[in-house]
Design a protein around this motif. Structure first.
Motif, PDB file in Angstrom:
ATOM      1  N   HIS A 327     -48.585   6.917 -39.124  1.00 16.86           N
ATOM      2  CA  HIS A 327     -49.116   5.567 -39.329  1.00 16.86           C
ATOM      3  C   HIS A 327     -50.111   5.205 -38.226  1.00 16.86           C
ATOM      4  CE1 HIS A 327     -49.279   1.400 -40.597  1.00 16.86           C
ATOM      5  NE2 HIS A 327     -49.026   1.020 -39.358  1.00 16.86           N
ATOM      6  N   GLY A 328     -51.241   4.671 -38.652  1.00 18.90           N
ATOM      7  CA  GLY A 328     -52.250   4.212 -37.708  1.00 18.90           C
ATOM      8  C   GLY A 328     -53.280   5.258 -37.338  1.00 18.90           C
ATOM      9  N   TYR A 329     -53.064   6.504 -37.750  1.00 17.04           N
ATOM     10  CA  TYR A 329     -53.992   7.593 -37.430  1.00 17.04           C
ATOM     11  C   TYR A 329     -54.794   7.990 -38.666  1.00 17.04           C
ATOM     12  CZ  TYR A 329     -51.488   8.456 -33.025  1.00 17.04           C
ATOM     13  OH  TYR A 329     -50.926   8.345 -31.774  1.00 17.04           O
ATOM     14  N   ASP A 330     -55.979   8.526 -38.420  1.00 21.16           N
ATOM     15  CA  ASP A 330     -56.776   9.146 -39.469  1.00 21.16           C
ATOM     16  C   ASP A 330     -56.396  10.624 -39.522  1.00 21.16           C
ATOM     17  OD1 ASP A 330     -58.678  10.316 -41.093  1.00 21.16           O
ATOM     18  OD2 ASP A 330     -60.402   9.365 -40.122  1.00 21.16           O
ATOM     19  N   TRP A 331     -55.791  11.055 -40.611  1.00 19.16           N
ATOM     20  CA  TRP A 331     -55.315  12.437 -40.701  1.00 19.16           C
ATOM     21  C   TRP A 331     -56.456  13.435 -40.518  1.00 19.16           C
ATOM     22  CZ3 TRP A 331     -57.192  15.912 -44.189  1.00 19.16           C
ATOM     23  CH2 TRP A 331     -57.839  15.411 -45.321  1.00 19.16           C
ATOM     24  N   LYS A 332     -57.662  13.051 -40.962  1.00 22.96           N
ATOM     25  CA  LYS A 332     -58.805  13.953 -40.810  1.00 22.96           C
ATOM     26  C   LYS A 332     -59.143  14.168 -39.335  1.00 22.96           C
ATOM     27  CE  LYS A 332     -61.025  12.815 -45.229  1.00 22.96           C
ATOM     28  NZ  LYS A 332     -62.235  12.247 -45.870  1.00 22.96           N
ATOM     29  N   GLU A 333     -58.994  13.114 -38.527  1.00 24.76           N
ATOM     30  CA  GLU A 333     -59.267  13.248 -37.102  1.00 24.76           C
ATOM     31  C   GLU A 333     -58.232  14.166 -36.442  1.00 24.76           C
ATOM     32  OE1 GLU A 333     -59.932  10.564 -33.044  1.00 24.76           O
ATOM     33  OE2 GLU A 333     -59.155   9.610 -34.859  1.00 24.76           O
ATOM     34  N   ILE A 334     -56.968  14.026 -36.847  1.00 20.27           N
ATOM     35  CA  ILE A 334     -55.915  14.903 -36.311  1.00 20.27           C
ATOM     36  C   ILE A 334     -56.213  16.357 -36.656  1.00 20.27           C
ATOM     37  CG2 ILE A 334     -53.469  15.521 -36.494  1.00 20.27           C
ATOM     38  CD1 ILE A 334     -52.875  12.555 -36.960  1.00 20.27           C
ATOM     39  N   GLN A 335     -56.528  16.602 -37.919  1.00 12.86           N
ATOM     40  CA  GLN A 335     -56.832  17.954 -38.375  1.00 12.86           C
ATOM     41  C   GLN A 335     -58.033  18.533 -37.615  1.00 12.86           C
ATOM     42  OE1 GLN A 335     -58.722  18.137 -42.218  1.00 12.86           O
ATOM     43  NE2 GLN A 335     -57.764  20.095 -42.735  1.00 12.86           N
ATOM     44  N   SER A 336     -59.088  17.753 -37.480  1.00 19.00           N
ATOM     45  CA  SER A 336     -60.295  18.207 -36.811  1.00 19.00           C
ATOM     46  C   SER A 336     -60.048  18.463 -35.321  1.00 19.00           C
ATOM     47  CB  SER A 336     -61.408  17.173 -36.983  1.00 19.00           C
ATOM     48  OG  SER A 336     -62.571  17.550 -36.298  1.00 19.00           O
ATOM     49  N   TYR A 337     -59.295  17.575 -34.682  1.00 21.09           N
ATOM     50  CA  TYR A 337     -59.008  17.724 -33.249  1.00 21.09           C
ATOM     51  C   TYR A 337     -58.227  19.019 -33.002  1.00 21.09           C
ATOM     52  CZ  TYR A 337     -57.159  16.863 -28.579  1.00 21.09           C
ATOM     53  OH  TYR A 337     -56.830  16.984 -27.244  1.00 21.09           O
ATOM     54  N   ILE A 338     -57.226  19.277 -33.821  1.00 17.87           N
ATOM     55  CA  ILE A 338     -56.400  20.479 -33.631  1.00 17.87           C
ATOM     56  C   ILE A 338     -57.230  21.745 -33.855  1.00 17.87           C
ATOM     57  CG2 ILE A 338     -54.472  21.771 -34.635  1.00 17.87           C
ATOM     58  CD1 ILE A 338     -53.020  19.114 -34.979  1.00 17.87           C
ATOM     59  N   MET A 339     -58.117  21.707 -34.839  1.00 17.18           N
ATOM     60  CA  MET A 339     -58.979  22.860 -35.094  1.00 17.18           C
ATOM     61  C   MET A 339     -59.909  23.126 -33.904  1.00 17.18           C
ATOM     62  SD  MET A 339     -60.032  25.235 -37.336  1.00 17.18           S
ATOM     63  CE  MET A 339     -59.919  24.763 -39.073  1.00 17.18           C
ATOM     64  N   LYS A 340     -60.554  22.068 -33.414  1.00 20.42           N
ATOM     65  CA  LYS A 340     -61.529  22.234 -32.331  1.00 20.42           C
ATOM     66  C   LYS A 340     -60.863  22.551 -30.996  1.00 20.42           C
ATOM     67  CE  LYS A 340     -65.023  19.129 -34.349  1.00 20.42           C
ATOM     68  NZ  LYS A 340     -65.712  17.826 -34.206  1.00 20.42           N
ATOM     69  N   THR A 341     -59.730  21.946 -30.729  1.00 20.50           N
ATOM     70  CA  THR A 341     -59.096  22.071 -29.413  1.00 20.50           C
ATOM     71  C   THR A 341     -58.165  23.271 -29.319  1.00 20.50           C
ATOM     72  OG1 THR A 341     -59.156  19.646 -29.276  1.00 20.50           O
ATOM     73  CG2 THR A 341     -57.783  20.798 -27.664  1.00 20.50           C
ATOM     74  N   HIS A 342     -57.503  23.597 -30.418  1.00 24.68           N
ATOM     75  CA  HIS A 342     -56.483  24.645 -30.373  1.00 24.68           C
ATOM     76  C   HIS A 342     -56.809  25.865 -31.246  1.00 24.68           C
ATOM     77  CE1 HIS A 342     -53.551  22.109 -28.174  1.00 24.68           C
ATOM     78  NE2 HIS A 342     -54.128  21.117 -28.826  1.00 24.68           N
ATOM     79  N   ASP A 343     -57.985  25.859 -31.936  1.00 26.24           N
ATOM     80  CA  ASP A 343     -58.325  26.942 -32.866  1.00 26.24           C
ATOM     81  C   ASP A 343     -57.182  27.183 -33.844  1.00 26.24           C
ATOM     82  OD1 ASP A 343     -60.938  27.613 -32.070  1.00 26.24           O
ATOM     83  OD2 ASP A 343     -60.159  28.715 -30.348  1.00 26.24           O
ATOM     84  N   LEU A 344     -56.650  26.106 -34.359  1.00 24.07           N
ATOM     85  CA  LEU A 344     -55.459  26.160 -35.203  1.00 24.07           C
ATOM     86  C   LEU A 344     -55.721  25.332 -36.464  1.00 24.07           C
ATOM     87  CD1 LEU A 344     -51.841  25.727 -33.836  1.00 24.07           C
ATOM     88  CD2 LEU A 344     -52.520  24.707 -35.996  1.00 24.07           C
ATOM     89  N   GLU A 345     -55.533  25.962 -37.616  1.00 24.96           N
ATOM     90  CA  GLU A 345     -55.758  25.266 -38.877  1.00 24.96           C
ATOM     91  C   GLU A 345     -54.470  24.660 -39.425  1.00 24.96           C
ATOM     92  OE1 GLU A 345     -57.541  26.165 -43.329  1.00 24.96           O
ATOM     93  OE2 GLU A 345     -55.906  27.386 -42.559  1.00 24.96           O
ATOM     94  N   ILE A 346     -54.499  23.363 -39.671  1.00 28.00           N
ATOM     95  CA  ILE A 346     -53.538  22.721 -40.566  1.00 28.00           C
ATOM     96  C   ILE A 346     -54.368  21.966 -41.593  1.00 28.00           C
ATOM     97  CG2 ILE A 346     -51.750  22.547 -38.780  1.00 28.00           C
ATOM     98  CD1 ILE A 346     -52.369  19.553 -38.608  1.00 28.00           C
TER      99      ILE A 346
END
Length: 391
Positions: A327-346
């Motif tokens: 709640h309160g988060y943009d799921w796309k931002e979470i997905q993008s952040y994890i991809m860029k920062t951790h080289d990890l796809e969800i």
């Protein structure tokens, strides 16, 4: 004389660059070095005896993973989508009644395919995250009297693992074929084709099998073959015509193979090796490992305060977990952040779950507690650094 007007693409003058990523979405999964190396072996002819032996090995591997003695067992030269179409194109004629269980995207896709074939399609519908009781299924079978009932064992769009026991017997009681999509569930949850009276089952190479996308194991029961080989009209697809595929794969009992198409030779190498790797661990150990890792993952998510989309623990798909978007988060931002920062796809949701969930796939070699810890750490980091609305 012809003149060349289109120049050589500049992009193709650069070396191919592909990043190394942790593939923890709903597929494809990471491919282990052993399977990559198998796919890189020298190309031979698609009708050479050595390749035909590899195809025979693949058939035996598929019979093992599906726990079936069906001779009509092979791999479609395409993804799980084409295996789904292969099941429908061969089994359904115009005017046939088809019943589809819709509790996510794959039921919707099955309905679309059946309609395109001119079938009379009826559905039973459950909300995303839900499933059907055997009583509900029997009521629909009795009401509509279809020739085929379709069910997704693993609904990857919503993270549901659907119970299978008893459904095959119900279908046969009403003279109906039972078709199961196991693309997202195979190898992570129990499925035994013959014991559970399943008539057609298929999966994909790119999930628990950890092979590259592009081959799709499928098997047909004797009951299904009787329907298919006594149809009044030709299947609308030549590429997926089971009679031709059977002759290419040697499933028709004849001594020689017949050319149908050029099989994906490297894809067959990879699939054969992935089946060998899977057989080394064994079905029961794979089911157990995926189940334990999923439970560990779910507990970790709940300890973080995150909520799982599927409420019934027994109905949670071990290979693909759906997490309610925080709640309160943009799921796309979470997905993008994890991809860029951790080289990890969800991934985000798909179909009826779009915008509602995050999806995490831990399949085959990726299904380990170490990888769970990696995902949990990435999620914690994202929730710390991504924007949270105060509304």
């Amino acid at each position: 004389m012809l003149s060349i007007s289109i120049p050589r693409p500049k992009c193709l003058q650069k070396p191919l660059a592909v990043p190394q990523r942790h593939m923890f979405g709903p597929g494809p999964s990471n491919v282990p070095p052993r399977i990559i190396e198998a796919g890189a072996k020298p190309i031979i002819g698609h009708m050479h005896p050595e390749l035909l032996q590899i195809m025979d090995d693949i058939k035996s591997g598929i019979q093992y993973i599906f726990q079936t003695q069906n001779p009509m067992t092979l791999a479609v030269s395409s993804t799980g989508h084409s295996a789904m179409e292969c099941a429908f194109v061969n089994s359904v004629e115009p005017g046939d009644g088809v019943l589809v269980a819709v509790n996510g995207l794959w039921g919707e896709r099955a309905m679309d395919i059946a309609e395109r074939l001119g079938a009379r399609v009826n559905t039973i519908v459950a909300p995303p995250g839900g499933f059907f009781t055997n009583a509900e299924i029997e009521q629909a079978l009795s009401k509509y009297r279809p020739v085929m009932f379709f069910l997704a064992h693993g609904e990857s769009s919503t993270g549901v693992l659907h119970p299978l026991d008893g459904i095959g017997q119900l279908c046969h009681k009403y003279n109906c074929l039972f078709v199961v999509d196991s693309v997202a569930s195979f190898g992570s949850a129990p499925l035994c084709m013959d014991q559970q009276d399943i008539d057609i089952v298929y999966t994909g190479s790119q999930k628990v099998l950890n092979a590259p996308p592009g081959t799709a194991p499928i098997s047909f029961s004797e009951r299904a073959c009787q329907k298919i080989f006594n149809r009044k009209t030709k299947p609308v697809s030549f590429a997926l015509d089971l009679k031709w595929l059977a002759s290419y794969w040697g499933c028709d009992g004849k001594p020689s193979r017949v050319y149908h198409h050029t099989g994906p030779v490297s894809g067959f190498y990879s699939l054969r090796e992935s089946l060998a790797v899977f057989a080394e661990e064994g079905l029961e150990k794979s089911w157990e490992r995926h189940g334990k890792v999923a439970e560990y993952f779910h507990a970790g998510l709940e300890n973080m305060g995150l909520k799982l989309f599927v409420q019934d623990k027994k109905a949670r798909l071990p290979a693909v977990t759906t997490i309610i978007a925080p709640h309160g988060y943009d799921w796309k931002e979470i997905q993008s952040y994890i991809m860029k920062t951790h080289d990890l796809e969800i991934s985000g949701g798909l179909g009826p779950s779009a915008g509602l969930v995050l999806r995490v796939g831990l399949m085959g070699c990726n299904s380990t507690k170490e990888n769970v810890d990696m995902v949990l750490a990435a999620l914690k980091d994202a929730l710390k650094h991504c924007h949270k609305s105060k509304v």
